[in-house]
Design a protein around this motif. Sequence first.
Motif, PDB file in Angstrom:
ATOM      1  N   LYS A 129     -15.014   4.944  69.098  1.00 34.78           N
ATOM      2  CA  LYS A 129     -15.897   4.513  68.006  1.00 34.78           C
ATOM      3  C   LYS A 129     -17.162   3.865  68.554  1.00 34.78           C
ATOM      4  O   LYS A 129     -18.263   4.114  68.054  1.00 34.78           O
ATOM      5  N   LEU A 130     -17.001   3.036  69.591  1.00 33.87           N
ATOM      6  CA  LEU A 130     -18.161   2.398  70.203  1.00 33.87           C
ATOM      7  C   LEU A 130     -19.084   3.433  70.838  1.00 33.87           C
ATOM      8  O   LEU A 130     -20.311   3.370  70.683  1.00 33.87           O
ATOM      9  N   LYS A 131     -18.489   4.378  71.555  1.00 33.23           N
ATOM     10  CA  LYS A 131     -19.305   5.411  72.210  1.00 33.23           C
ATOM     11  C   LYS A 131     -20.009   6.294  71.183  1.00 33.23           C
ATOM     12  O   LYS A 131     -21.190   6.623  71.341  1.00 33.23           O
ATOM     13  N   ASP A 132     -19.296   6.643  70.124  1.00 31.73           N
ATOM     14  CA  ASP A 132     -19.914   7.456  69.069  1.00 31.73           C
ATOM     15  C   ASP A 132     -21.060   6.708  68.403  1.00 31.73           C
ATOM     16  O   ASP A 132     -22.013   7.321  67.908  1.00 31.73           O
ATOM     17  N   GLY A 133     -20.956   5.371  68.397  1.00 29.58           N
ATOM     18  CA  GLY A 133     -22.004   4.553  67.798  1.00 29.58           C
ATOM     19  C   GLY A 133     -23.163   4.261  68.737  1.00 29.58           C
ATOM     20  O   GLY A 133     -24.094   3.525  68.376  1.00 29.58           O
ATOM     21  N   GLY A 134     -23.102   4.803  69.947  1.00 33.90           N
ATOM     22  CA  GLY A 134     -24.216   4.661  70.891  1.00 33.90           C
ATOM     23  C   GLY A 134     -24.090   3.538  71.886  1.00 33.90           C
ATOM     24  O   GLY A 134     -25.023   3.286  72.670  1.00 33.90           O
ATOM     25  N   ALA A 135     -22.948   2.836  71.896  1.00 40.68           N
ATOM     26  CA  ALA A 135     -22.769   1.730  72.850  1.00 40.68           C
ATOM     27  C   ALA A 135     -22.108   2.216  74.128  1.00 40.68           C
ATOM     28  O   ALA A 135     -21.287   3.141  74.112  1.00 40.68           O
ATOM     29  N   ARG A 136     -22.456   1.575  75.226  1.00 38.05           N
ATOM     30  CA  ARG A 136     -21.774   1.823  76.492  1.00 38.05           C
ATOM     31  C   ARG A 136     -20.611   0.835  76.598  1.00 38.05           C
ATOM     32  O   ARG A 136     -20.789  -0.361  76.335  1.00 38.05           O
ATOM     33  N   VAL A 137     -19.452   1.333  76.995  1.00 39.01           N
ATOM     34  CA  VAL A 137     -18.238   0.527  77.006  1.00 39.01           C
ATOM     35  C   VAL A 137     -17.871   0.136  78.439  1.00 39.01           C
ATOM     36  O   VAL A 137     -17.763   0.985  79.320  1.00 39.01           O
ATOM     37  N   ILE A 138     -17.682  -1.168  78.631  1.00 38.70           N
ATOM     38  CA  ILE A 138     -17.286  -1.725  79.924  1.00 38.70           C
ATOM     39  C   ILE A 138     -15.891  -2.325  79.771  1.00 38.70           C
ATOM     40  O   ILE A 138     -15.641  -3.063  78.822  1.00 38.70           O
ATOM     41  N   CYS A 139     -14.989  -2.022  80.702  1.00 41.52           N
ATOM     42  CA  CYS A 139     -13.627  -2.550  80.630  1.00 41.52           C
ATOM     43  C   CYS A 139     -13.207  -3.147  81.964  1.00 41.52           C
ATOM     44  O   CYS A 139     -13.754  -2.792  83.018  1.00 41.52           O
ATOM     45  N   PHE A 140     -12.218  -4.040  81.911  1.00 41.90           N
ATOM     46  CA  PHE A 140     -11.675  -4.660  83.115  1.00 41.90           C
ATOM     47  C   PHE A 140     -10.545  -3.800  83.678  1.00 41.90           C
ATOM     48  O   PHE A 140      -9.678  -3.336  82.936  1.00 41.90           O
ATOM     49  N   ALA A 141     -10.556  -3.615  84.993  1.00 36.38           N
ATOM     50  CA  ALA A 141      -9.534  -2.814  85.668  1.00 36.38           C
ATOM     51  C   ALA A 141      -8.814  -3.680  86.693  1.00 36.38           C
ATOM     52  O   ALA A 141      -9.350  -3.946  87.762  1.00 36.38           O
ATOM     53  N   PRO A 142      -7.591  -4.130  86.388  1.00 39.65           N
ATOM     54  CA  PRO A 142      -6.860  -4.998  87.310  1.00 39.65           C
ATOM     55  C   PRO A 142      -6.093  -4.253  88.396  1.00 39.65           C
ATOM     56  O   PRO A 142      -5.433  -4.871  89.220  1.00 39.65           O
ATOM     57  N   ALA A 143      -6.167  -2.910  88.401  1.00 38.37           N
ATOM     58  CA  ALA A 143      -5.498  -2.107  89.428  1.00 38.37           C
ATOM     59  C   ALA A 143      -6.104  -0.713  89.422  1.00 38.37           C
ATOM     60  O   ALA A 143      -6.691  -0.283  88.417  1.00 38.37           O
ATOM     61  N   LEU A 144      -5.960   0.019  90.538  1.00 40.21           N
ATOM     62  CA  LEU A 144      -6.551   1.352  90.652  1.00 40.21           C
ATOM     63  C   LEU A 144      -5.981   2.304  89.608  1.00 40.21           C
ATOM     64  O   LEU A 144      -6.728   3.076  88.992  1.00 40.21           O
ATOM     65  N   VAL A 145      -4.669   2.257  89.391  1.00 42.25           N
ATOM     66  CA  VAL A 145      -4.061   3.176  88.417  1.00 42.25           C
ATOM     67  C   VAL A 145      -4.619   2.942  87.023  1.00 42.25           C
ATOM     68  O   VAL A 145      -4.848   3.898  86.261  1.00 42.25           O
ATOM     69  N   LEU A 146      -4.893   1.682  86.677  1.00 39.99           N
ATOM     70  CA  LEU A 146      -5.461   1.378  85.364  1.00 39.99           C
ATOM     71  C   LEU A 146      -6.940   1.745  85.310  1.00 39.99           C
ATOM     72  O   LEU A 146      -7.445   2.151  84.261  1.00 39.99           O
TER      73      LEU A 146
END
Length: 348
Positions: A129-146
């Motif tokens: 929904k955020l991407k469709d709305g034109g926003a860039r999404v940043i997330c936290f990755a606590p491990a390589l698999v995630l």
Amino acid sequence: MSTGTDQEGEDGMRQNGYKRLEQLWRRGCEFLGTEYAILGGAMSWVSERHLVSALSNAGGFGVIACGSMTPDLLDQEIAATKTMTDKPFGVNLITMHPELEALVDVVLDHGMGHVVLAGGIPPGGAIQKLKDGGARVICFAPALVLAKKLLRSGVDALVIEGSEAGGHIGPVSTSILAQEILPHISEVPVFVAGGIGRGEAIAGYLEMGASGAQLGTRFVCAEECIAHENFKKAFLKSSARDAVASIQLDPRFPVIPVRALKNEASERFMQTQRDVINKYQAGEIDLKEAQLAIEHFWAGALRKAVIEGDVENGSLMAGQSVGMVSKIQPVREIIQELVEQAAAHLDR
């Protein structure tokens, strides 16, 4: 006595350091739309309009900490921040917020270019929904698999944050996460966070493949930060070893690790756990009541410290880089110090 030639040589080396720095974090700067690839960590009650706008105006990237705000409050905070800066800034949303969907609507209504999702693996629908709305999404990755899972979900950038950070933390240090993740993720920009207080550390992670860095603790004692004077004083007099992670005494009563400065409240929390466990074992309360009693101990404690200045009974969330916070400074001065330190390191 140095000669003019010596001075010219030093100036040339310094310029080489700045050029190298620009090259190393160009991807991060282009992604954020900033002069410097330095994000402000989203700290509840701290990362609001004044600090966020100051970070963006100084060439960095401020991030509003939505925390437990209602959609109406977030709407007001974004609108107020826009009156204080015309530079890019972002919003941090907690994925476990009961009104996450409404908060997403608010940031999209404001045309926000960047949204940071924190507090767990975000629902795929929110990312899309955020991407469709034109926003860039940043997330936290606590491990390589995630990290790889988040890439498959369509995130646009990652933050890897180690256990040296303040607030809610994972079990792995920044240096280990950087070695585990940076060599294997090239599809999106990766920002490194946790325990970063000087520009040399930023430069080192950039050389390892990071696109930029996120700092929180370093900015608490900024002039523009609204945190109470007592809260800032606690930071100024603390060393790295004063920022400790909360301890869980019994696996039946989970405690989400939080790194904060030791004070009377942290000592009482340990005793509270012991008292509650004893009551449970004596049959005075059931398991759910005991878990809630421990979980609710810190309710409102961060606001009590940050806003009200009660540094003994509140929560003093701080990263281990707190020992590098030595004075009250304008945000612009802090960022310039970081940039100069990073460039000088790259000169060498």
